[in-house]
Structures are given as C-alpha cells and as structure tokens.
Design an enzyme around this catalytic site. Sequence first.
Site, PDB file in Angstrom:
ATOM      1  N   GLU A 172       8.082  31.732 -20.870  1.00 37.63           N
ATOM      2  CA  GLU A 172       7.344  32.519 -21.980  1.00 37.63           C
ATOM      3  C   GLU A 172       7.389  31.973 -23.657  1.00 37.63           C
ATOM      4  O   GLU A 172       6.186  31.639 -24.064  1.00 37.63           O
ATOM      5  CB  GLU A 172       7.753  33.802 -21.900  1.00 37.63           C
ATOM      6  N   HIS A 206       5.473  28.769 -24.094  1.00 31.45           N
ATOM      7  CA  HIS A 206       4.000  29.012 -24.311  1.00 31.45           C
ATOM      8  C   HIS A 206       3.567  29.506 -25.588  1.00 31.45           C
ATOM      9  O   HIS A 206       2.488  29.126 -26.167  1.00 31.45           O
ATOM     10  CB  HIS A 206       3.599  30.063 -23.044  1.00 31.45           C
ATOM     11  N   HIS A 215      -7.514  38.311 -22.350  1.00 29.24           N
ATOM     12  CA  HIS A 215      -6.666  37.173 -22.902  1.00 29.24           C
ATOM     13  C   HIS A 215      -7.296  35.944 -22.157  1.00 29.24           C
ATOM     14  O   HIS A 215      -7.502  34.940 -22.928  1.00 29.24           O
ATOM     15  CB  HIS A 215      -5.258  37.534 -22.466  1.00 29.24           C
ATOM     16  N   HIS A 245     -14.912  39.234  -5.721  1.00 31.93           N
ATOM     17  CA  HIS A 245     -14.591  37.723  -6.449  1.00 31.93           C
ATOM     18  C   HIS A 245     -15.068  36.611  -5.200  1.00 31.93           C
ATOM     19  O   HIS A 245     -15.784  35.655  -5.611  1.00 31.93           O
ATOM     20  CB  HIS A 245     -13.218  37.459  -6.681  1.00 31.93           C
ATOM     21  N   HIS A 299      -6.819  26.091  -9.928  1.00 31.92           N
ATOM     22  CA  HIS A 299      -8.036  26.853  -9.625  1.00 31.92           C
ATOM     23  C   HIS A 299      -8.399  27.535 -10.903  1.00 31.92           C
ATOM     24  O   HIS A 299      -9.491  27.684 -11.396  1.00 31.92           O
ATOM     25  CB  HIS A 299      -7.744  28.170  -8.764  1.00 31.92           C
TER      26      HIS A 299
END
Length: 408
Positions: free
Chosen positions: A112, A115, A194, A305, A363
């Site tokens: 985290e 990032h 986000h 989706h 993906h």
Amino acid sequence: MDTSSLYDLTPIAWLMAAGVLIALGPLVWVWRRNAGAGPARRLHALTVLTLFLTFDLTLFGAFTRLTDSGLGCPDWPGCYGNASPAGARHEIAMAQAAQPTGPVTHGKAWVEMVHRYLATGVGVLILTLAGATWIVRRRQRRAPPPSSDGGHPSHHATLSAWWPAFTLVWVCLQGAFGALTVTWKLFPAIVTLHLLGAVVLLALLCIQAVHYRQAAAQRLPTPVSPALRNGLVVTTVLLVLQIALGGWVSTNYAVLACTQFPTCQDSWWPAMNFAQGFEIWRHLGVTGEGQPLDFSALTAIHYAHRLMAYAVFVALGVLAWRLRRIDTLRPQAHWLAGLALLQLATGLGNVLLGWPLAAAVLHTGGAAALAVVLTWALCESRRDASVRTAHASDNAGGRNNNPRKATA
C-alpha cells in the site's frame, strides 16, 4: 500553546519527499537524453515517460487491490501516523496477530505505501510537465509569429498549456479519491471512480503526448470519414462503460459469481438481482439498508459485465478492421486487435481458472491500454470536412433538382 491537538504533517512531508526523489530519476534521464532537442520534443519525451509510469502505477494499483492490500495501512497519507510501515511495526504486528489473514499485515502495508510513493512521484512529474509547458507557451507568445509561407500555423496552437494544467488538477482529484478509498474502507463506488479516474488520467497524458508530437513534426491529424470518426467515438464510450462495469465487478468481488463460460451456473440466464447489485451508494458487501448482498446480486454484476464484453469485442474488431485500411492509423488498428484478444484471454482466465492474480492484473492493464490506444487514434484523426461539405452539396443539389421534394 497545546501542539498535541495539531495535525501531524510529517507523513505528508515524507510522502512528498519520496515523490520528489522518485521523479528525479526520470526527469534527469529525459533532460540529458533530449538536451539538444526543441521544446516540443522535450515535452513529448517527458509526457510519454510520465504516461508510461502512470500506466505502471495503474497496474500496481490493480495489484494492490487484488492482493487485498488497499487497507494495509488503514489511515492516510502515512501508516498509523508514520511515514512508512517501518515506523508502524508494533501497530501492524498487533493487527496481524488479531487477524493473521486480515487486511493489515506487514507485506500488505508495504504494498500500500509503495503504491502511495509511486503515485506521489507521478504527481511530481505531472506538476513539472504543467510548469514546463507554461514556460514554453509563454516564450512562444513573446516570439515572432511563424511565417505564413511554408510555415504551419497550427504548430504553436498545439502547444496548449491548458491540457497539462487540467491534468494537474485531475491528478490532485485522483489523489483525493485515493485517500477516500482508504478512509471510506474500500467503498465500492469510490474505488470504481478511482479506477475510472486513472483511465482518464492516462487519456489526458496520451492527448498531450500526441499533440506535442504533432507540434514537433508540424503536421495535422489524418482526415477520416465521418462514419469512421463516429465509430471511434462510439467504441470509446462503450469501452468506458465496460471499464466501469469491470471496476464494479472487481470492487464487489463478483468475478467468481460465474465460473463457467459461456453459461453461468448451468444457465444462459441465471437468477440475478440487478436492483441490489447496482445499488451504487452502499458499503462493501451490504445493501444500502445494511443487509448482506444476495448472491444473485453478485451474479447480476458479473453477467452485466460479460454481456457488455460481447458488444465491446465486436466493436473493437470492426474498428480495427476499418482502421487498418488507413496507413497512418494502422499501428492503432494492430494494437486494438491484439489488446482485444488479450482481454478475451485474460477474461476467460479469470472465470475458468479461479481469478489468478496475473490474469486479473493483465485484464486491468489491457483495459487501460485499450483506453490509451483509442485516445491515440482519436487524436491522430479528424473528421474530414471535405466529405461533409461534399455530402451537404449533394443534398443541396438534390433538393434543387427536385422541387417537389424540397417543398414536401
């Protein structure tokens, strides 16, 4: 004065310092490599590098989410009020002892925080790009106007400083959503926004990179037929909707609601609760009233989706086939075809192989890359005004030659 009540700005200061240090390397590399180039080429090089690092950041953000590291440090911008997990070893150890497989572990905390460091470095690069563009633009305004004989009047116009300024505002907004992702405990709508914000940031940087390249080469976008231009726009809109649906699948952990293809739960139309699944403003795993989500709601999220994926795949295939007929847009056609196949393979891998981490990250990366390539194609093309003018003239001529039709 009691300073204990004041907010501790130390984590923010350390985070900014880490961002500056991370950005220094790319900035020095671009400066030395393009020392003798013109301003447009230097800005193009810096923008392409920033675009590349932002794409890497998007992949790392997907890795952070998919490894359940989004709450590895449950506060923001630091980690339990410290600049790094090293200063929060005691708090992390206590949280990990209470929940060994919970959201807070030493490994997840580092994922985290790395990032966040990388995101701050990208922010510094975008700030530098905005400042450099404003300086170049100001110098151009003071310089004599380009000559009309043999010159290109659009050369200076393409070096607009508004795009990087808007990108700077957008990356600040994206940082705010990153903070809300943590403080609102992975609220699905915030996490999805986000992700969409990251895609928009990539598109903004791509627009600038193409414009700087066109300015350096003093050329205009390729004219294309209105039908092809409309196809580009429609496919881009479909892709954005599909990315939003994909983000909604991921943030609600609905990937494994269907583990078969092309059917789902041994049915072509399984039991689905769309009203519950697409209730936007709710916490993770519960309805707006606080009740647990039905499995049929997760199935609806997944299947929506999947259905949209069919339409997007066909649209990308048709668009790639049409773009390959134009020499200047053939690279985009090849990229679109290859990335569409990658999305098909990784999407099937997620469903049939139990959501492996590599396929899931790829993906997300493939979707982001498709958004970049479509933006690239949009910037490198323009609606052919001569086709529109000729079409209008033909219509006018037809009306003049058929007075009954004109008066009908």
